[in-house]
Design a protein around this motif. Structure first.
Motif, PDB file in Angstrom:
ATOM      1  N   UNK A 118      29.417  31.294  53.528  1.00  0.00           N
ATOM      2  CA  UNK A 118      30.598  30.771  52.851  1.00  0.00           C
ATOM      3  C   UNK A 118      30.255  30.296  51.435  1.00  0.00           C
ATOM      4  N   UNK A 119      29.110  29.609  51.299  1.00  0.00           N
ATOM      5  CA  UNK A 119      28.669  29.176  49.967  1.00  0.00           C
ATOM      6  C   UNK A 119      28.431  30.389  49.071  1.00  0.00           C
ATOM      7  N   UNK A 120      27.809  31.403  49.624  1.00  0.00           N
ATOM      8  CA  UNK A 120      27.524  32.618  48.849  1.00  0.00           C
ATOM      9  C   UNK A 120      28.821  33.259  48.364  1.00  0.00           C
ATOM     10  N   UNK A 121      29.807  33.358  49.273  1.00  0.00           N
ATOM     11  CA  UNK A 121      31.098  33.951  48.891  1.00  0.00           C
ATOM     12  C   UNK A 121      31.797  33.113  47.826  1.00  0.00           C
ATOM     13  N   UNK A 122      31.743  31.781  47.987  1.00  0.00           N
ATOM     14  CA  UNK A 122      32.361  30.913  46.980  1.00  0.00           C
ATOM     15  C   UNK A 122      31.677  31.076  45.626  1.00  0.00           C
ATOM     16  N   UNK A 123      30.363  31.170  45.650  1.00  0.00           N
ATOM     17  CA  UNK A 123      29.618  31.338  44.404  1.00  0.00           C
ATOM     18  C   UNK A 123      29.994  32.660  43.725  1.00  0.00           C
ATOM     19  N   UNK A 124      30.059  33.743  44.516  1.00  0.00           N
ATOM     20  CA  UNK A 124      30.423  35.054  43.948  1.00  0.00           C
ATOM     21  C   UNK A 124      31.846  35.029  43.403  1.00  0.00           C
ATOM     22  N   UNK A 125      32.767  34.400  44.139  1.00  0.00           N
ATOM     23  CA  UNK A 125      34.149  34.299  43.654  1.00  0.00           C
ATOM     24  C   UNK A 125      34.214  33.494  42.364  1.00  0.00           C
ATOM     25  N   UNK A 126      33.426  32.418  42.300  1.00  0.00           N
ATOM     26  CA  UNK A 126      33.414  31.594  41.092  1.00  0.00           C
ATOM     27  C   UNK A 126      32.885  32.382  39.899  1.00  0.00           C
ATOM     28  N   UNK A 127      31.867  33.191  40.141  1.00  0.00           N
ATOM     29  CA  UNK A 127      31.341  34.023  39.053  1.00  0.00           C
ATOM     30  C   UNK A 127      32.402  34.977  38.526  1.00  0.00           C
ATOM     31  N   UNK A 128      33.162  35.585  39.431  1.00  0.00           N
ATOM     32  CA  UNK A 128      34.220  36.521  39.025  1.00  0.00           C
ATOM     33  C   UNK A 128      35.286  35.791  38.223  1.00  0.00           C
ATOM     34  N   UNK A 129      35.686  34.608  38.711  1.00  0.00           N
ATOM     35  CA  UNK A 129      36.726  33.831  38.017  1.00  0.00           C
ATOM     36  C   UNK A 129      36.244  33.426  36.623  1.00  0.00           C
ATOM     37  N   UNK A 130      35.001  32.957  36.529  1.00  0.00           N
ATOM     38  CA  UNK A 130      34.473  32.548  35.224  1.00  0.00           C
ATOM     39  C   UNK A 130      34.375  33.734  34.268  1.00  0.00           C
ATOM     40  N   UNK A 131      33.923  34.852  34.783  1.00  0.00           N
ATOM     41  CA  UNK A 131      33.830  36.032  33.924  1.00  0.00           C
ATOM     42  C   UNK A 131      35.202  36.441  33.423  1.00  0.00           C
ATOM     43  N   UNK A 176      36.271  33.957  30.701  1.00  0.00           N
ATOM     44  CA  UNK A 176      35.566  34.186  29.448  1.00  0.00           C
ATOM     45  C   UNK A 176      36.026  35.481  28.785  1.00  0.00           C
ATOM     46  N   UNK A 177      36.351  36.476  29.583  1.00  0.00           N
ATOM     47  CA  UNK A 177      36.906  37.719  29.010  1.00  0.00           C
ATOM     48  C   UNK A 177      38.226  37.441  28.306  1.00  0.00           C
ATOM     49  N   UNK A 178      39.062  36.616  28.948  1.00  0.00           N
ATOM     50  CA  UNK A 178      40.347  36.271  28.322  1.00  0.00           C
ATOM     51  C   UNK A 178      40.141  35.532  27.003  1.00  0.00           C
TER      52      UNK A 178
END
Length: 192
Positions: free
Chosen positions: A53-66, A69-71
């Motif tokens: 669950x932590x791993x999935x949250x971390x990956x989701x957070x990376x996608x959201x941050x990227x 930052x793209x925006x």
């Protein structure tokens, strides 16, 4: 290994043509060690699920941050290309800064939650370690009891053997002397 049926001597033993009603088990005996092992297995499954669950949250957070930052990058590029007026540019920068500040707050909140979760995982690991230590102590206790009982039974068997052999010797020879006395005399005669 399957059930062996000797069709030559006993063709009807262990054969049943009728359906056996289920469940046919009336009694279940569970010992403490089995319960402890089950608890430890459940703790392991829970720990693995938490880590995933932590791993999935971390990956989701990376996608959201990227994505954020793209925006931000796209907006800044649009500002440079369109050469908007200074006032519009400042307003947009202020809005972006507010958005970056909100993102920082959200990120700080998610990091705080992740730290709480890690603390919970460490607590679970400590509990599991304590449980493992408890099992180890119980196994050592069982081992010492078995060793003590084995020595006790060996002594009793040895005493019984001596008494039985003396009794049989007395029956066979009619002598009241113990068998050890007879064995010592035989040894002395052989030495001479």
């Amino acid at each position: 290994m399957g059930l062996y049926i000797n069709n030559n001597k006993y063709p009807d033993v262990f054969k049943n043509q009728e359906k056996i009603p289920e469940p046919n088990q009336k009694l279940v005996r569970i010992d403490n060690l089995t319960e402890i092992i089950d608890e430890q297995q459940q703790a392991n499954v829970s720990l693995i699920n938490s880590i995933n669950e932590i791993k999935n949250q971390f990956l989701n957070q990376e996608v959201v941050q990227a994505s954020h930052w793209d925006k931000v990058t796209n907006q800044l590029n649009e500002l440079t290309i369109s050469n908007q007026s200074h006032k519009e540019y400042e307003e947009l920068i202020i809005d972006l800064l507010k958005t970056q500040e909100e993102l920082q707050k959200q990120l700080a909140e998610k990091i705080r939650k992740q730290e709480e979760f890690q603390t919970e995982v460490f607590t679970r690991l400590e509990q599991q370690e304590a449980l493992t230590e408890k099992i180890f102590r119980q196994v050592n206790h069982i081992r010492s009891i078995l060793f003590e009982r084995t020595n006790y039974l060996a002594e009793k068997i040895d005493e019984g053997y001596k008494m039985t052999s003396s009794y049989v010797y007395n029956l066979m020879t009619g002598s009241d002397q113990p068998i050890t006395f007879y064995l010592m005399n035989n040894k002395k005669q052989k030495n001479k």
